[in-house]
Scaffold this active site. Structure first.
Site, PDB file in Angstrom:
ATOM      1  N   TYR A  23       0.696  -1.801  -0.149  1.00 52.33           N
ATOM      2  CA  TYR A  23      -0.014  -0.199  -0.080  1.00 52.33           C
ATOM      3  C   TYR A  23       1.225   1.628   0.469  1.00 52.33           C
ATOM      4  CZ  TYR A  23      -3.574  -3.406   1.283  1.00 52.33           C
ATOM      5  OH  TYR A  23      -4.365  -4.360   1.158  1.00 52.33           O
ATOM      6  N   ASN A  74     -12.605   4.745  -1.717  1.00 54.90           N
ATOM      7  CA  ASN A  74     -11.779   3.127  -1.662  1.00 54.90           C
ATOM      8  C   ASN A  74     -12.599   1.956  -1.030  1.00 54.90           C
ATOM      9  OD1 ASN A  74     -10.112   1.040  -0.812  1.00 54.90           O
ATOM     10  ND2 ASN A  74      -8.486   3.090  -1.523  1.00 54.90           N
ATOM     11  N   ASP A  87     -25.884  -2.250  -2.663  1.00 55.58           N
ATOM     12  CA  ASP A  87     -27.265  -1.149  -3.026  1.00 55.58           C
ATOM     13  C   ASP A  87     -27.099   0.053  -2.990  1.00 55.58           C
ATOM     14  OD1 ASP A  87     -27.984  -3.623  -4.109  1.00 55.58           O
ATOM     15  OD2 ASP A  87     -28.520  -4.154  -1.833  1.00 55.58           O
ATOM     16  N   HIS A 101      -8.908   1.568  -5.895  1.00 53.21           N
ATOM     17  CA  HIS A 101      -7.481   1.352  -5.236  1.00 53.21           C
ATOM     18  C   HIS A 101      -6.142   1.152  -5.037  1.00 53.21           C
ATOM     19  CE1 HIS A 101     -10.991  -1.744  -3.627  1.00 53.21           C
ATOM     20  NE2 HIS A 101     -11.565  -1.868  -4.427  1.00 53.21           N
ATOM     21  N   LEU A 102      -5.575   1.395  -3.950  1.00 50.24           N
ATOM     22  CA  LEU A 102      -4.504   1.284  -4.076  1.00 50.24           C
ATOM     23  C   LEU A 102      -3.380   0.697  -4.408  1.00 50.24           C
ATOM     24  CD1 LEU A 102      -3.847   2.715  -0.958  1.00 50.24           C
ATOM     25  CD2 LEU A 102      -3.581   4.261  -2.450  1.00 50.24           C
ATOM     26  N   SER A 103      -3.753  -0.845  -4.169  1.00 51.76           N
ATOM     27  CA  SER A 103      -3.222  -1.882  -5.529  1.00 51.76           C
ATOM     28  C   SER A 103      -3.603  -1.665  -6.770  1.00 51.76           C
ATOM     29  CB  SER A 103      -3.166  -3.357  -4.612  1.00 51.76           C
ATOM     30  OG  SER A 103      -4.401  -3.361  -3.823  1.00 51.76           O
ATOM     31  N   ARG A 112      -9.802 -11.086  -4.162  1.00 55.82           N
ATOM     32  CA  ARG A 112     -10.099  -9.636  -4.710  1.00 55.82           C
ATOM     33  C   ARG A 112     -10.411  -9.498  -6.180  1.00 55.82           C
ATOM     34  NH1 ARG A 112      -7.189  -7.570   0.116  1.00 55.82           N
ATOM     35  NH2 ARG A 112      -6.138  -8.698   1.521  1.00 55.82           N
TER      36      ARG A 112
END
Length: 144
Positions: A23, A74, A87, A101-103, A112
C-alpha cells in the site's frame, strides 16, 4: 462549488504502517491533503472521510445522494463482499461514483479480483497508489 465525497473503508486509517510493500508509505492524512489540493485545482470541494464500519459507509453514500456531485470510494475489503455498499450506490444513481484501490486488485489473491462496487461505479482506478485518488477526481470532474 460542487462537492465530492471521498470515502474510505476499513483499515485505510492504518496506511503508512500497514503493509507498506503493498500500500505504500503515505498516510491517509497525506492522501486527504492531496485530494483537497487536487479538488481545489479542479474547482471541487472535498469531503474526506474514513470508517472501519460498513454501516457508516452506507450512511455516507446515502448522504452524498443529497449533498454531493459525486463520490470517490476506496471501499477496501468491502469492495469484495458488500452487497449493502453496492445497493447504496445503486440507490443514488445517477450520481457518479469512482472506485479506487491503491494496489492492483487483479494482480493479487483471487478473492480480491471481484468487486461488488464495480458494476454500479462509472469506473475503477487501481494499482497506481495514492495517485489513483487524484486520477479519480480528475475523471469525475470531467463528467460533472
Amino acid at each position: 462549488m460542487k462537492t465530492v465525497f471521498v470515502l474510505n473503508g476499513p483499515n485505510l486509517n492504518a496506511l503508512g504502517k500497514r503493509e507498506p510493500g503493498i500500500y505504500g508509505g503515505k498516510t491517509l492524512a497525506a492522501i486527504a491533503d492531496d485530494c483537497k489540493q487536487a479538488g481545489a485545482s479542479l474547482g471541487l470541494g472535498i469531503d474526506f472521510r474514513q470508517s472501519n464500519h460498513e454501516g457508516d459507509l452506507v450512511d455516507w453514500i446515502q448522504e452524498a445522494g443529497d449533498k454531493a456531485a459525486g463520490i470517490v470510494i476506496n471501499p477496501g475489503a468491502y469492495s469484495h463482499t458488500s452487497i449493502a455498499i453496492h445497493d447504496a450506490i445503486r440507490s443514488i444513481a445517477p450520481l457518479p461514483v469512482a472506485e479506487v484501490h491503491l494496489s492492483n486488485i487483479h494482480a493479487r489473491e483471487s478473492f480480491r479480483h471481484v468487486s461488488m462496487v464495480a458494476p454500479v461505479a462509472v469506473g475503477m482506478i487501481c494499482g497506481f497508489g495514492p495517485l489513483g485518488y487524484t486520477l479519480a477526481l480528475q475523471a469525475l470532474a470531467a463528467r460533472l
